[in-house]
Design a protein around this motif. Structure first.
Motif, PDB file in Angstrom:
ATOM      1  N   PRO A 245     -10.603  -3.905   5.728  1.00  0.00           N
ATOM      2  CA  PRO A 245      -9.556  -3.112   6.257  1.00  0.00           C
ATOM      3  C   PRO A 245      -9.751  -2.622   7.388  1.00  0.00           C
ATOM      4  CG  PRO A 245     -10.179  -2.690   4.049  1.00  0.00           C
ATOM      5  CD  PRO A 245     -11.232  -3.433   4.414  1.00  0.00           C
ATOM      6  N   GLY A 246      -8.758  -2.624   8.283  1.00  0.00           N
ATOM      7  CA  GLY A 246      -8.832  -2.229   9.754  1.00  0.00           C
ATOM      8  C   GLY A 246      -8.951  -0.552   9.871  1.00  0.00           C
ATOM      9  N   GLU A 247      -9.146  -0.188  10.907  1.00  0.00           N
ATOM     10  CA  GLU A 247      -9.262   1.233  11.007  1.00  0.00           C
ATOM     11  C   GLU A 247      -8.027   2.074  10.811  1.00  0.00           C
ATOM     12  OE1 GLU A 247     -11.217   4.691  12.255  1.00  0.00           O
ATOM     13  OE2 GLU A 247     -11.743   2.639  12.080  1.00  0.00           O
ATOM     14  N   GLU A 248      -6.653   1.800  10.873  1.00  0.00           N
ATOM     15  CA  GLU A 248      -5.636   2.354  10.458  1.00  0.00           C
ATOM     16  C   GLU A 248      -5.796   2.480   8.896  1.00  0.00           C
ATOM     17  OE1 GLU A 248      -0.791   2.330  11.076  1.00  0.00           O
ATOM     18  OE2 GLU A 248      -2.029   0.877  11.992  1.00  0.00           O
ATOM     19  N   LEU A 249      -5.736   1.463   8.279  1.00  0.00           N
ATOM     20  CA  LEU A 249      -5.683   1.557   6.858  1.00  0.00           C
ATOM     21  C   LEU A 249      -6.909   2.344   6.065  1.00  0.00           C
ATOM     22  CD1 LEU A 249      -4.266   0.479   4.141  1.00  0.00           C
ATOM     23  CD2 LEU A 249      -5.647  -1.637   4.373  1.00  0.00           C
ATOM     24  N   ARG A 250      -8.143   2.261   6.604  1.00  0.00           N
ATOM     25  CA  ARG A 250      -9.318   3.102   6.314  1.00  0.00           C
ATOM     26  C   ARG A 250      -9.075   4.720   6.428  1.00  0.00           C
ATOM     27  NH1 ARG A 250     -12.159  -0.764   9.133  1.00  0.00           N
ATOM     28  NH2 ARG A 250     -12.863   0.875  10.637  1.00  0.00           N
ATOM     29  N   GLU A 251      -8.222   4.957   7.717  1.00  0.00           N
ATOM     30  CA  GLU A 251      -8.297   6.234   7.899  1.00  0.00           C
ATOM     31  C   GLU A 251      -7.150   6.808   6.786  1.00  0.00           C
ATOM     32  OE1 GLU A 251      -6.684   9.449  11.279  1.00  0.00           O
ATOM     33  OE2 GLU A 251      -8.327   7.691  11.677  1.00  0.00           O
ATOM     34  N   ALA A 252      -5.971   5.888   6.611  1.00  0.00           N
ATOM     35  CA  ALA A 252      -4.829   6.343   5.545  1.00  0.00           C
ATOM     36  C   ALA A 252      -5.743   6.543   4.047  1.00  0.00           C
ATOM     37  CB  ALA A 252      -4.132   5.390   5.371  1.00  0.00           C
ATOM     38  N   PHE A 253      -6.667   5.688   3.901  1.00  0.00           N
ATOM     39  CA  PHE A 253      -7.461   5.894   2.624  1.00  0.00           C
ATOM     40  C   PHE A 253      -8.069   7.215   2.559  1.00  0.00           C
ATOM     41  CE2 PHE A 253     -11.203   4.895  -0.146  1.00  0.00           C
ATOM     42  CZ  PHE A 253     -10.630   4.956  -1.229  1.00  0.00           C
ATOM     43  N   GLN A 254      -8.890   7.558   3.697  1.00  0.00           N
ATOM     44  CA  GLN A 254      -9.638   8.781   3.689  1.00  0.00           C
ATOM     45  C   GLN A 254      -8.743  10.023   3.752  1.00  0.00           C
ATOM     46  OE1 GLN A 254     -13.077   9.066   3.822  1.00  0.00           O
ATOM     47  NE2 GLN A 254     -13.043   6.857   3.527  1.00  0.00           N
ATOM     48  N   ARG A 255      -7.591   9.766   4.109  1.00  0.00           N
ATOM     49  CA  ARG A 255      -6.752  11.156   3.950  1.00  0.00           C
ATOM     50  C   ARG A 255      -6.071  11.244   2.680  1.00  0.00           C
ATOM     51  NH1 ARG A 255      -2.351  10.275   8.451  1.00  0.00           N
ATOM     52  NH2 ARG A 255      -1.495  12.020   7.376  1.00  0.00           N
ATOM     53  N   VAL A 256      -5.842  10.205   1.756  1.00  0.00           N
ATOM     54  CA  VAL A 256      -5.828  10.146   0.396  1.00  0.00           C
ATOM     55  C   VAL A 256      -6.849  10.732  -0.235  1.00  0.00           C
ATOM     56  CG1 VAL A 256      -5.248   8.851  -1.435  1.00  0.00           C
ATOM     57  CG2 VAL A 256      -4.077   8.443   0.568  1.00  0.00           C
ATOM     58  N   LEU A 257      -8.109  10.230  -0.098  1.00  0.00           N
ATOM     59  CA  LEU A 257      -9.122  11.054  -0.809  1.00  0.00           C
ATOM     60  C   LEU A 257      -9.288  12.393  -0.327  1.00  0.00           C
ATOM     61  CD1 LEU A 257     -11.954   8.515  -0.177  1.00  0.00           C
ATOM     62  CD2 LEU A 257     -10.445   8.520  -2.553  1.00  0.00           C
ATOM     63  N   ARG A 258      -8.924  12.897   0.691  1.00  0.00           N
ATOM     64  CA  ARG A 258      -8.935  14.252   0.995  1.00  0.00           C
ATOM     65  C   ARG A 258      -7.675  14.941   0.605  1.00  0.00           C
ATOM     66  NH1 ARG A 258     -10.583  12.210   6.164  1.00  0.00           N
ATOM     67  NH2 ARG A 258      -8.338  12.852   7.087  1.00  0.00           N
ATOM     68  N   GLN A 259      -6.696  14.253  -0.195  1.00  0.00           N
ATOM     69  CA  GLN A 259      -5.344  14.776  -0.205  1.00  0.00           C
ATOM     70  C   GLN A 259      -4.866  15.504   0.806  1.00  0.00           C
ATOM     71  OE1 GLN A 259      -6.093  17.589  -3.692  1.00  0.00           O
ATOM     72  NE2 GLN A 259      -6.022  15.616  -5.206  1.00  0.00           N
ATOM     73  N   ASP A 260      -4.744  14.571   1.983  1.00  0.00           N
ATOM     74  CA  ASP A 260      -4.171  15.205   3.338  1.00  0.00           C
ATOM     75  C   ASP A 260      -3.143  14.194   3.550  1.00  0.00           C
ATOM     76  OD1 ASP A 260      -3.955  16.760   5.530  1.00  0.00           O
ATOM     77  OD2 ASP A 260      -5.498  15.964   6.336  1.00  0.00           O
ATOM     78  N   SER A 261      -2.416  13.963   2.849  1.00  0.00           N
ATOM     79  CA  SER A 261      -1.399  12.866   3.271  1.00  0.00           C
ATOM     80  C   SER A 261      -0.265  13.196   4.238  1.00  0.00           C
ATOM     81  CB  SER A 261      -0.731  12.144   1.972  1.00  0.00           C
ATOM     82  OG  SER A 261      -0.121  13.241   1.285  1.00  0.00           O
ATOM     83  N   ALA A 262      -0.193  14.874   4.421  1.00  0.00           N
ATOM     84  CA  ALA A 262       0.952  15.016   5.253  1.00  0.00           C
ATOM     85  C   ALA A 262       0.627  15.141   6.681  1.00  0.00           C
ATOM     86  CB  ALA A 262       1.405  16.628   4.952  1.00  0.00           C
ATOM     87  N   GLU A 263       1.606  14.737   7.245  1.00  0.00           N
ATOM     88  CA  GLU A 263       1.559  14.780   8.788  1.00  0.00           C
ATOM     89  C   GLU A 263       0.631  16.065   9.211  1.00  0.00           C
ATOM     90  OE1 GLU A 263       1.762  12.593  11.950  1.00  0.00           O
ATOM     91  OE2 GLU A 263       1.799  11.497  10.076  1.00  0.00           O
TER      92      GLU A 263
END
Length: 750
Positions: A245-263
């Protein structure tokens, strides 16, 4: 969706999903697949004209039957009658219109879902920029409610993807991403989740879309589903593409893991999208335009047309203006585009991007779109580490960075449409100028681009060009020399610039001396050489010539033997000794490189200086016997054309190396003679000048005989052909010619 009430004849058209047409809520039967496919293509172009060739390509994927054009016309008639059952035969009706540019639908935002969605999207972006986020979200939700699936349900209509449908699908994906970004920010992810899921399913390789779905699922409390989605996408990328996966998708996944999906906080500028994995870049103001000419002159009509087009589209704010400027080498495409860009820079306060795509530079390969995107993203503030490797992902990031911004983009020296397409922004606000030696019709078809072909300067513009560069005082001393220079330069801007530079380099050189030097070169290019290879006229022409295949290059050289100002396709085939069916492809190759111009169907011309370049090449590549054979083939071609037009029953068959024209009806003889009179006259004079008068002498009596002009036949035989054959030593034939019955000769007055 509201429609215009027209006494029961109002229609609603849908293309954001399977193509539909409704009248008062009832769906209309659109007939067989081919008719629905034509209508789908017209609707996907949203009122812009679609050429007949594009329709043929969509129906038959470049393998059309001989009757393809007639079949398309029949389908169009059937479509019109499905809209208006009582429509008279051959009538266009009110919905499907045809003109020289092709066919187009009469649609607007009130009766076509695509245009309605574009209007809602523009409203949403405007509200977002103004900080009216709730109103913007409502507009986004309404727009997404109009989307029913892939454009025209194309997989059910065609066995291959077509660009026009893909463009609409990409536009819808961009809209979904923008809506999802704002929805997550406002804690309203659920309102877009259904559409976002469906779009992501249909675009499994769009990592930006998959990343947005991860964030929306997490924002809606579906963290486990988001994690599962990521694992599935990662496995699919590895199994089918062999990539991570590219950087954008990987960072989105990390935010999900941190439960930090809000802008993370509000956008720095209201309405600007924050792109996952990319730091804020909105403050970067690129200013990459090359310097404008200090004394730009001429091209007033082109400038006015451009400003009119741009102003109209900017005020309407419904589409992104794209202007593609084409023309022969040295015509001034880049100079005009740079000048226009500087004039329009103030209207694009977020900056200007420029790139030389090197489309016709033999010393370097054409710049790949991925590399151009890398340069642009760097200029917009995106670091190398955050730029995707995949071309589609890189293009998507580029469009996202440009969303909501007003940037001017100049794409100079493009090789073809495919090099340009990934570099186009995805939404209104930006302006794109493109230059190319080719006419980029694909941009007009798929993106509504305006095409502008530059011609040589007018005589007044060319004089003003020289006066501006050399100085009014110096040019006023000898206006006749000024006019001679203008004409010997063929009013070509590059040639004028080279001569002006020479005059400036030698201030003691009078314009009379410059004109004499050009005159003494006797039609060669010696007077237009420069120290800089970018301005040496031979070098500039060679960039196109070196792009030619062997047969096209040979044809180009031999065309310099043609004596007329223009040449037909059949005469071109006769000159080169090529089959007519293959000559069309060779002529197309020459047109695409800008060395010749098809100024009307089947007739081609070239600039005098390009012809001089071809003559130089011919002398160094083709020996005298080859040139003589080409000239003889051309003369025999014209003789056959005359024979077959004046007397279609003539049984004469051409030699195997001569391309014979088709046998035409006798009533076409006058039209042929009118169109080719200058060419024929030049051919006759050249035959006489080169010591071959018998060619013409024999042709005249044959023409008179075919026209039953007995006195003319007698005059030609006795007064022209008889003396010619006598001079050639053919005494018996000469005596026979001189003994033509006197009753066919001139008659005494009664």
């Amino acid at each position: 969706m509201p429609v215009i009430d027209d006494g029961g004849t109002a229609l609603w058209f849908g293309v954001l999903g399977p193509v539909q047409v409704r009248r008062q809520g009832a769906e209309i039967d659109l007939g067989p697949r081919q008719q629905r496919l034509i209508l789908a293509l017209l609707l996907a172009n949203a009122g812009q004209p679609v050429g007949i060739n594009d329709i043929v390509d969509v129906l038959w994927d470049q393998r059309p039957p001989p009757s393809a054009v007639n079949v398309v016309h029949r389908y169009v008639g059937a479509i019109r009658r499905s809209f208006e059952p009582g429509l008279a035969p051959r009538s266009a009706g009110r919905w499907l219109l045809g003109d020289a540019a092709g066919y187009r639908m009469r649609v607007d935002a009130e009766n076509l879902d695509l245009l309605h969605v574009r209007r809602l999207a523009e409203q949403a972006r405007s509200d977002e920029e103004a900080g009216r986020l709730t109103e913007a979200m409502s507009a986004y939700e309404t727009a997404l409610g109009r989307w029913r699936g892939p454009c025209a349900g194309i997989s059910e209509l065609a066995t291959f993807d077509h660009l026009a449908f893909g463009v609409v699908d990409h536009e819808c994906a961009d809209l979904v991403r923008a809506a999802a970004t704002l929805a997550v920010r406002l804690d309203r992810a659920r309102s877009v989740l259904s559409v976002l899921r469906r779009m992501a399913e249909q675009r499994p390789w769009d990592e930006a879309l998959q990343a947005q779905l991860l964030l929306a699922l997490s924002a809606d409390g579906k963290r486990a589903e988001a994690i599962t989605l990521y694992q599935n996408v990662r496995g699919r990328l590895a199994d089918e593409l062999g990539v991570d996966p590219g950087e954008e998708l990987r960072e989105a996944f990390q935010r999900v893991l941190r439960q930090d999906s809000a802008e993370p906080g509000p956008s720095p500028v209201p309405g600007r999208l924050r792109i996952a994995g990319v730091r804020a870049t909105h403050r970067v103001l690129p200013a990459q335009l090359p310097a404008d000419l200090p004394h730009f002159t001429g091209r007033d009509e082109a400038r006015h047309r451009t400003l009119s087009v741009v102003n109209g589209q900017v005020l309407a704010r419904v589409s992104m203006p794209v202007l593609a400027i084409d023309g022969i080498p040295g015509i001034g495409k880049t100079s005009l585009a740079i000048h226009l860009s500087h004039q329009l820079a103030d209207a694009h306060p977020d900056g200007q991007l420029y790139v030389d795509l090197r489309g016709f530079d033999p010393g370097r390969v054409a710049l790949p779109p991925a590399e151009a995107l890398h340069l642009f993203l760097n200029a917009l503030g995106v670091p190398d580490a955050e730029i995707p490797a995949n071309l589609d992902a890189r293009s998507g990031l580029y469009r996202s960075v440009l969303a909501g911004r007003r940037i001017l983009i100049l794409l100079d020296n493009a090789h073809d449409v495919e090099q340009v397409r990934p570099l186009l922004p995805g939404a209104p606000g930006c302006l794109v100028l493109v230059t190319s030696r080719r006419r980029l019709t694909g941009l007009a078809t798929a993106h509504g681009a305006r095409l502008m072909t530059l011609d040589v300067l007018s005589a007044d513009e060319a004089r003003a060009f020289l006066i501006a560069r050399v100085g009014a005082a110096r040019t006023a001393d000898d206006p006749r020399a000024l006019d001679e220079i203008v004409e010997r330069c063929g009013r070509l801007p590059l040639a004028l610039a080279v001569v002006a530079a020479r005059a400036l380099t030698h201030p003691d050189l009078r314009l009379t001396d410059v004109a004499r030097e050009l005159r003494e070169t006797r039609g060669s290019l010696d007077g237009f050489s420069g120290d800089d290879v970018s301005s040496d006229i031979r070098t500039v022409f060679s960039w196109s010539y070196q792009r030619l295949g062997v047969r096209a290059a040979r044809t180009f050289r031999l065309l310099s033997l043609h004596p007329g100002a223009d040449v037909t396709l059949s005469a071109m085939a006769g000159l080169a000794g090529e089959p007519p069916a293959e000559m069309r492809a060779l002529a197309g190759e020459l047109v695409r490189t800008g060395l010749i111009t098809e100024y009307r169907p089947g007739r081609f011309s070239t600039h005098d200086l390009i012809r001089a370049y071809a003559q130089e090449l011919m002398r160094s590549h083709d020996d005298e016997p080859d040139r003589d054979r080409a000239t003889r083939r051309l003369v025999q071609h014209h003789q056959l054309a005359a024979d077959r037009l004046l007397d279609p029953t003539t049984p004469r068959e051409p030699p195997p190396t001569v391309v014979a024209p088709a046998r035409n009806a006798a009533d076409e003889a006058v039209a042929w003679l009118t169109a080719d009179r200058e060419v024929l006259t030049a051919t006759v004079h050249r035959e006489i000048d080169e010591g071959r008068p018998a060619t013409t002498a024999r042709a005249c009596p044959r023409a008179a005989s075919a026209a039953r002009d007995h006195p003319g036949r007698a005059h030609g035989s006795r007064s022209t052909l008889g003396p010619v054959t006598f001079a050639q030593g053919n005494h018996p034939d000469s005596v026979a010619r001189l003994r033509v019955p006197r009753r066919y000769g001139p008659q005494p007055p009664r």
